[in-house]
Design a protein around this motif. Structure first.
Motif: not given
Length: 559
Positions: A42-61
Motif C-alpha cells: 500500500g505504501i508503494l502504491r501511494l508513492m506511485s499514484q500520488m507523487i510519481g515515484l514509480n515501480r517502487g520495490r523493497v529488496a530485503l536481505k
C-alpha cells in the motif's frame, strides 16, 4: 492520480500537503493494515499514484546469505520481481545495502553500476529515467533497500523525493520489525503450547489428571500412591475445592480394585431421610413408595471402592451402620433382616475437624478410628507454590475448547492469579478462568478482567467474617499401616493450623496486609483491591491480627 495531475503538483504551492497526506496514509497502513504485504504494498502504491515515484520495490536481505531479493513491489510484473536478486555490493541496490548511503541515479542510461536487471529498459518511458534508493534501517541494522523510478524532467527536486523515501523507509522498517517480533512470539507461544501439552499429557498419565509440581502436592501424591496398593481405609482431609474426589479416584485406579466399580456419594448433599436408603438400599415395602427392592451404593460398590465425601455430616445413627460395614463387611438394607456381605474399600473425605467433632459428641470415636487408618492432608492452593500457573493454563485450554474461544493470558495475569489467596481453592480458580474467558475482549484476558472478577469473588464469603471461624487440624502424618496396624491417635500433638475458607483469617497474612498498605500510601481501599479483598474484609483482618496500631500514617508516599 494521473501523470498530468502529478506534473501539475510540481508547480502547486500545496505540494507539502500531498507529502503529509502520503505520510499520514502510510502510517494508517502501518497501524491498521492486515499483513506486512498489505501495508508495504500500500505504501508503494501511494508513492506511485500520488507523487510519481514509480515501480517502487523493497529488496530485503536473504536469511543466512550475502544476497538480497525483491520481496515487495508495485508496478512490477511477477517475472520482473523474480529477476530482482542481488549480491550485497552488486549494482545500485546492492551498494546501498552495503554502504547504507543514499543513491541518486539521475539517468540510468549513463550509469554503468545500474544493472537494469529487474525491469528491462525497453519497458520504461523513452524519456530520461532516474532511479532513487535509500536504505531501510532499524536500530542501526540495515534490513534492505527501498527504491523507485522517476522521470528526471520533472521540476520536483530530487532532495524532496529522497526525504520522503527516507520517511517511508523508516515506516517500512517498523512494519518489518513488528512483524518479526510477532512471528517470534507466535513461534515461542507455539513451542510453549506444545511443551505444555506434552508436559500435561505426561503428568496426566502419571498422576491421573492431578496437576501441579509443588512439594506440598507431591507429598500428598506420594502418600496416595503409597497406600493405594493396600486395602487400608483412607481419610482425605482438606478444604473444599482441593480435589478430594480426584485423589480418591486416583487411589482406586492405582489399586488392585481398579477393575471394580468406583462409587461416590456426598453425605451432605442428600437429605438425611433419604441418605440411609441411598447408602444401604431397601427392601420392597420397607416404606411408602418402596415398590421394588433397591440396592444401595455400598452394595453397588462391591469388589470396588466407595468414596464417601463430607463424611463429617453423616448423622449419628448412620455412623453406627457405617461402622458395621467397616467391621463386618456386611450391610443390612432398610426393611431387611439379613446381613448381605460386601467387599468394599472405603475412602472418606471431609473439610471439617473430625477430632473436634468427636470431642463434642457429634462423631463416633470408634468410627473415627476406623476411618483414620491412613489420613492424607490435601494442601490448599495457597500452599502449592507455582501450581497456580499450571492449573490456570490447563483451565484456560479447557475453557477455550468448551466455549469455542481462542483466548490468551495478557501480561501480568498469571502473576496476579498467583498473588491471590484462593479461599475456594482449585474449584474457585477454574470458575474464575471460565468467567475470564467469557468476558475477555479481543481474545486476551487482562489484569483488569481478573481483578474485577476477584473483587466479585471476595463478596461471596463476606458474611462469614462476622463470627468466630472454625479451625481445622490437619491429619497426623501417617506411617504406612499393615493390615492389622493400630489406628492413628485421636489427638494431634502439633499446634492447630488455621485453614482459611471463604474470608477466613490466617496468622501469616499480616505482613502482606502491611506491605499492601505501604505500597498504596496507607490507603486501605486501594490496598484491599491489590489483594483481591473488599475494604470490609481488609479492615476485619487488620483488627483480628491486631495490626491497627502498626499502620503507616495515611498519606505516606507509596513505595
Amino acid at each position: 492520480m494521473t501523470l498530468t495531475a502529478i506534473k501539475n503538483l510540481e508547480t502547486d504551492t500545496d505540494i507539502e500537503d500531498v507529502e503529509l497526506l502520503i505520510i499520514y496514509e502510510a502510517s494508517r497502513l502501518m497501524t491498521h493494515g492486515g499483513s506486512p504485504d498489505e501495508a508495504i504494498n500500500g505504501i508503494l502504491r501511494l508513492m506511485s499514484q500520488m507523487i510519481g515515484l514509480n515501480r517502487g520495490r523493497v529488496a530485503l536481505k536473504d536469511p543466512g546469505a550475502e544476497t538480497m531479493s525483491i520481496r515487495y513491489a508495485y508496478g512490477l510484473t511477477t517475472p520482473e520481481r523474480e529477476r530482482g536478486h542481488y549480491v550485497i555490493g552488486e549494482g545500485v541496490t546492492g551498494r546501498v545495502m552495503q554502504t547504507g548511503q543514499v543513491a541518486v541515479i539521475q539517468n540510468i542510461d549513463d550509469e554503468p553500476v545500474y544493472l537494469t536487471r529487474a525491469v528491462e529498459r525497453r519497458t520504461l518511458p523513452q524519456e530520461t529515467v532516474a532511479f532513487l534508493a535509500v536504505p531501510i534501517v532499524h536500530n542501526d541494522a540495515r534490513l534492505g533497500v527501498l527504491g523507485a523510478h522517476r522521470l528526471r524532467g520533472r521540476k520536483r527536486p530530487f532532495s524532496r523525493d529522497i526525504t520522503l523515501l527516507r520517511v517511508l523507509a523508516t515506516l517500512i522498517a517498523q512494519i518489518l520489525s513488528l512483524n518479526r517480533v510477532i512471528a517470534e512470539k507466535t513461534a515461542l507461544l507455539a513451542d510453549e503450547n506444545r511443551a505444555l501439552k506434552q508436559a500435561l499429557d505426561q503428568q496426566t498419565e502419571v498422576t491421573h489428571g492431578i496437576l501441579g509440581e509443588s512439594p506440598a502436592l507431591r507429598h500428598a501424591l506420594r502418600q496416595a500412591l503409597h497406600v493405594s496398593p493396600t486395602q487400608a481405609t483412607v481419610l482425605l482431609a482438606g478444604e473444599s475445592g482441593t480435589g478430594k474426589e480426584r485423589f480418591a479416584r486416583m487411589v482406586h485406579i492405582t489399586s488392585q480394585r481398579r477393575d471394580g466399580p468406583f462409587m461416590a456419594i456426598n453425605c451432605a448433599a442428600i437429605p438425611e431421610a433419604l441418605l440411609e436408603s441411598e447408602l444401604f438400599g431397601h427392601e420392597k415395602g420397607a416404606f411408602t413408595g418402596a415398590v421394588v427392592r433397591k440396592q444401595g451404593i455400598i452394595e453397588l460398590a462391591n469388589h470396588g471402592t466407595l468414596f464417601l465425601d463430607e463424611i463429617g455430616d453423616l448423622a449419628l445413627d448412620l455412623q453406627s451402620k457405617l461402622l458395621h460395614v467397616l467391621e463386618k463387611q456386611a450391610i443390612k438394607r432398610v426393611g431387611g433382616t439379613q446381613d448381605i456381605p460386601v467387599n468394599v474399600r472405603i475412602i472418606a473425605a471431609t473439610h471439617k475437624n473430625l477430632q473436634k467433632a468427636v470431642n463434642e459428641g457429634r462423631f463416633r470415636i470408634d468410627l473415627f478410628y476406623r476411618l483414620n487408618v491412613f489420613p492424607i492432608h490435601l494442601p490448599p492452593l495457597r500452599e502449592r507454590a507455582g501450581d497456580v500457573r499450571h492449573l490456570a493454563r490447563h483451565f484456560l485450554q479447557t475453557a477455550n475448547h468448551e466455549f469455542d474461544r481462542n483466548t490468551v493470558f495478557g501480561m501480568g495475569v498469571l502473576e496476579r492469579l498467583e498473588s491471590y489467596n484462593w479461599p475456594g481453592n482449585i474449584r474457585q480458580l477454574e470458575n474464575v478462568i471460565k468467567r475470564a474467558v467469557l468476558v475477555a475482549q479481543n481474545r486476551e484476558i487482562t489484569v483488569d478482567d481478573v481483578i474485577l472478577i476477584l473483587q466479585h469473588e471476595a463478596h461471596i464469603g463476606e458474611h462469614l467474617e462476622a463470627g468466630t471461624q472454625q479451625k481445622i487440624i490437619p491429619p497426623p502424618a501417617p506411617v504406612m499401616p499393615a493390615a492389622s496396624a493400630p489406628a492413628m491417635p485421636l489427638f494431634d500433638p502439633r499446634p492447630n493450623v488455621a485453614q482459611r475458607s471463604y474470608g477466613w483469617v490466617r496468622a501469616d497474612e499480616g505482613q502482606s496486609l502491611l506491605d499492601a498498605l505501604r505500597l498504596t500510601g496507607g490507603n486501605k481501599t486501594r490496598a484491599a483491591m491489590t489483594l483481591g479483598m473488599t475494604p470490609r474484609q481488609f479492615r476485619y483482618r487488620l483488627e483480628r491480627l491486631g495490626l491497627l496500631d502498626k499502620l503507616p500514617p495515611s498519606g505516606t508516599p507509596a513505595v
